[in-house]
Write a protein that holds these residues in place. Structure first.
Motif, short mmCIF file in Angstrom:
data_model
loop_
_atom_site.label_atom_id
_atom_site.label_comp_id
_atom_site.label_asym_id
_atom_site.label_seq_id
_atom_site.Cartn_x
_atom_site.Cartn_y
_atom_site.Cartn_z
N LEU A 179 0.84 -1.20 0.00
CA LEU A 179 0.00 0.00 0.00
C LEU A 179 0.87 1.25 0.00
O LEU A 179 1.85 1.35 0.75
CB LEU A 179 -0.91 0.03 1.23
N THR A 180 0.52 2.21 -0.85
CA THR A 180 1.22 3.48 -0.88
C THR A 180 0.23 4.55 -1.30
O THR A 180 -0.82 4.24 -1.90
CB THR A 180 2.43 3.44 -1.83
N LEU A 181 0.53 5.80 -0.98
CA LEU A 181 -0.41 6.90 -1.22
C LEU A 181 0.14 7.83 -2.29
O LEU A 181 1.23 8.38 -2.15
CB LEU A 181 -0.65 7.68 0.08
N LEU A 182 -0.63 7.99 -3.36
CA LEU A 182 -0.29 8.93 -4.42
C LEU A 182 -0.92 10.27 -4.05
O LEU A 182 -2.12 10.47 -4.23
CB LEU A 182 -0.80 8.42 -5.77
N GLN A 183 -0.12 11.17 -3.49
CA GLN A 183 -0.61 12.48 -3.05
C GLN A 183 -0.33 13.50 -4.14
O GLN A 183 0.82 13.87 -4.37
CB GLN A 183 0.08 12.90 -1.75
N GLU A 184 -1.37 13.94 -4.81
CA GLU A 184 -1.21 14.92 -5.87
C GLU A 184 -1.05 16.32 -5.28
O GLU A 184 -1.61 16.63 -4.22
CB GLU A 184 -2.40 14.87 -6.82
N PRO A 185 -0.28 17.20 -5.93
CA PRO A 185 -0.02 18.54 -5.40
C PRO A 185 -1.29 19.33 -5.11
O PRO A 185 -1.33 20.14 -4.20
CB PRO A 185 0.81 19.20 -6.51
N GLY A 186 -2.36 19.08 -5.87
CA GLY A 186 -3.60 19.82 -5.66
C GLY A 186 -4.43 19.35 -4.50
O GLY A 186 -5.47 19.92 -4.19
N GLY A 187 -3.99 18.29 -3.83
CA GLY A 187 -4.72 17.79 -2.68
C GLY A 187 -5.47 16.51 -2.92
O GLY A 187 -5.88 15.84 -1.97
N ASP A 188 -5.73 16.18 -4.20
CA ASP A 188 -6.40 14.92 -4.49
C ASP A 188 -5.36 13.80 -4.48
O ASP A 188 -4.20 14.01 -4.17
CB ASP A 188 -7.09 14.99 -5.86
N GLY A 189 -5.79 12.64 -4.86
CA GLY A 189 -4.83 11.54 -4.92
C GLY A 189 -5.50 10.20 -4.80
O GLY A 189 -6.74 10.09 -4.80
N TYR A 190 -4.68 9.16 -4.68
CA TYR A 190 -5.17 7.79 -4.74
C TYR A 190 -4.41 6.89 -3.77
O TYR A 190 -3.22 7.11 -3.49
CB TYR A 190 -5.00 7.23 -6.16
N LEU A 191 -5.09 5.89 -3.29
CA LEU A 191 -4.47 4.79 -2.56
C LEU A 191 -4.14 3.72 -3.58
O LEU A 191 -5.00 3.28 -4.33
CB LEU A 191 -5.44 4.24 -1.50
N LEU A 192 -2.88 3.29 -3.60
CA LEU A 192 -2.44 2.27 -4.54
C LEU A 192 -2.14 0.99 -3.77
O LEU A 192 -1.50 1.02 -2.72
CB LEU A 192 -1.20 2.74 -5.30
N ALA A 193 -2.62 -0.15 -4.29
CA ALA A 193 -2.40 -1.44 -3.64
C ALA A 193 -1.90 -2.45 -4.65
O ALA A 193 -2.37 -2.49 -5.79
CB ALA A 193 -3.69 -1.94 -2.99
N SER A 194 -0.96 -3.29 -4.22
CA SER A 194 -0.49 -4.39 -5.05
C SER A 194 -1.40 -5.59 -4.85
O SER A 194 -1.57 -6.07 -3.73
CB SER A 194 0.94 -4.76 -4.69
N SER A 195 -1.98 -6.06 -5.94
CA SER A 195 -2.77 -7.29 -5.95
C SER A 195 -1.81 -8.41 -6.34
O SER A 195 -1.65 -8.74 -7.51
CB SER A 195 -3.93 -7.17 -6.94
N GLN A 196 -1.16 -8.99 -5.32
CA GLN A 196 -0.04 -9.88 -5.58
C GLN A 196 -0.46 -11.15 -6.31
O GLN A 196 0.30 -11.69 -7.13
CB GLN A 196 0.63 -10.24 -4.25
N GLY A 197 -1.66 -11.65 -6.05
CA GLY A 197 -2.08 -12.92 -6.61
C GLY A 197 -2.26 -12.91 -8.12
O GLY A 197 -2.16 -13.96 -8.76
N ASP A 198 -2.54 -11.74 -8.71
CA ASP A 198 -2.72 -11.69 -10.17
C ASP A 198 -1.82 -10.65 -10.83
O ASP A 198 -2.05 -10.27 -11.99
CB ASP A 198 -4.19 -11.44 -10.54
#
Length: 438
Positions: A327-346
């Motif tokens: 899990l890691t957090l993509l923090q965009e400069p404008g304040g938005d962003g996304y949580l990124l997760a590795s789906s290891q099984g596929d």
């Protein structure tokens, strides 16, 4: 005294592989349908998990931005018994730090599992950036000061020698290896204090640990509180389900990240799903998404050390295949962003809306595939780190680093087989965002 037993592949990952194997070719293709492919720009030298390679096994990266010279930023990554590796933005090795040796021959050696950063930790001689590492072998946290101008290399270990185990009472318990595992850092904006969130291997427990600088310039820590996530779950049909595992093991957490804007912790319970909860470990956790294998019964076979999957009752999620990792957090400069997760099984990556008010809605995903015959993609990814900020001419739109659990081309071991090889892939974040239509 309990003697250290070296851990290998988990039964949960084997079960996830078995569930995927039950899918028809059409269903298997459907798992990836619509997911764009992104290719890496470069990769680190392969790490080998054998005696010749120092039992090095790539696991988790963190990206440190050099504010004065962004093009000279660094990637700090764990290599388990191989210790820590520091790379430049060209994926070249800058520094290698060994893990601690075992106290006695029958004891567990140091084994660096996860790493995260704290910016501006208030040390006795002023603020400094540090890398915090979970040492699963010794059940301790290791703290390394980051200084690119330091003569011995950018990282210096400043852990207080008296720092105590996080979960274990003594060396006997440490050797059982129910120790510090996953890790994420957090700076409480209301108090200015710095913390690490640490998970316990083969248990559902999370610990909130405060980092405490000492007058001598070292850093120690104290455990503030713990929280246990569920180990069993009530299914819609009224049955109680627990993920299949070796006897005595509970569904553990590894991948974690804290959203600094809200003090929200996201924790990946590997064969269950992603939890959202307060970083201070108060309040009620919420299960954001489930792995596909959620609710699938499994029987553990001691002879094969694998789980045999039963019929899928259909209660699992649609985006993640066990284990959920990285899990890691993509923090965009404008304040938005996304949580990124590795789906290891596929071998895919999932993206979720960062906004809690949007209930962390799924926003898409991608795969990391081979760029050339010698620069492969990412398989069975354990850890990931992302930074949405300019990093010189090489990565003007930011950087994504992902672990590759199956480094190719294969290297022979001289005995008719191949060496277990892992590494890290560097991706242009601008290309990732464009491909995933973010």
């Amino acid at each position: 005294m309990a003697t250290y037993r070296s851990p290998f592949r988990t039964a949960s990952l084997v079960l996830g592989t078995a569930v995927l194997a039950l899918l028809s070719p059409t269903q298997a293709v459907a798992l990836h349908q619509g997911l764009p492919a992104v290719t890496p720009v470069s990769e680190t030298p392969a790490l080998y998990d054998d005696e010749a390679g120092g039992n090095s096994d790539a696991d988790d990266p963190a990206i440190w931005r050099n504010a004065a010279q962004p093009g000279r930023s660094l990637v700090i990554a764990t290599a388990k018994e191989g210790g820590l590796r520091v790379y430049d933005l060209g994926a070249r090795l800058v520094q290698s730090l060994p893990a601690p040796r075992p106290p006695a021959a029958e004891d567990a050696p140091g084994r660096y599992n996860n790493v995260d950063l704290v910016t501006g930790l208030r040390l006795s001689d002023g603020p400094a950036d540090v890398a915090v590492v979970s040492d699963r072998g010794t059940d301790r946290l290791r703290i390394h000061r980051i200084d690119p101008a330091a003569p011995g290399g950018p990282l210096t270990d400043i852990t207080d020698p008296a720092a105590a185990p996080v979960f274990s009472a003594d060396q006997t318990e440490i050797n059982e290896q129910r120790t510090a595992y996953g890790l994420a850092t957090w700076q409480d904006r209301s108090t200015g204090r710095s913390y690490a969130l640490v998970s316990q291997r083969e248990r559902t427990r999370l610990a909130l640990v405060e980092l405490r600088p000492t007058p001598s310039g070292t850093v120690t820590y104290r455990k503030v509180r713990t929280l246990d996530l569920p180990a069993s779950f009530r299914l819609p049909n009224g049955a109680t389900w627990s993920p299949c595992a070796e006897p005595g093991e509970l569904p553990q957490v590894e991948g974690m990240v804290v959203d600094p804007a809200t003090g929200t912790l996201y924790a990946g319970q590997e064969d269950v799903g992603i939890w959202r909860l307060r970083a201070d470990l108060t309040g009620k956790p919420v299960l954001v998404d489930k792995v596909r294998e959620y609710g699938v019964p499994g029987v553990y076979d001691e002879a094969t050390e694998e789980c045999t999957a039963g019929a899928d009752p259909g209660y699992g999620g649609e985006r993640l295949s066990a284990d959920v990792e990285g899990l890691t957090l993509l923090q965009e400069p404008g304040g938005d962003g996304y949580l990124l997760a590795s789906s290891q099984g596929d071998d895919t990556f999932a993206l979720y809306d960062r906004e809690v008010s949007e209930d962390n809605e799924y926003e898409g995903g991608f795969r990391v595939t081979a760029a050339t015959a010698t620069l492969d993609g990412a398989q069975e990814c354990d850890g990931a780190a992302v930074l949405d900020a300019p990093l010189g001419s090489r990565y003007p739109s930011g950087l994504l680093v992902v672990q590759d659990g199956d480094e190719t081309p294969e290297a022979v071991d001289g005995e008719g087989g191949t060496r277990d090889a892992t590494g890290f892939k560097f991706l242009d974040l601008g290309e990732v965002k464009e491909a995933a239509d973010l």
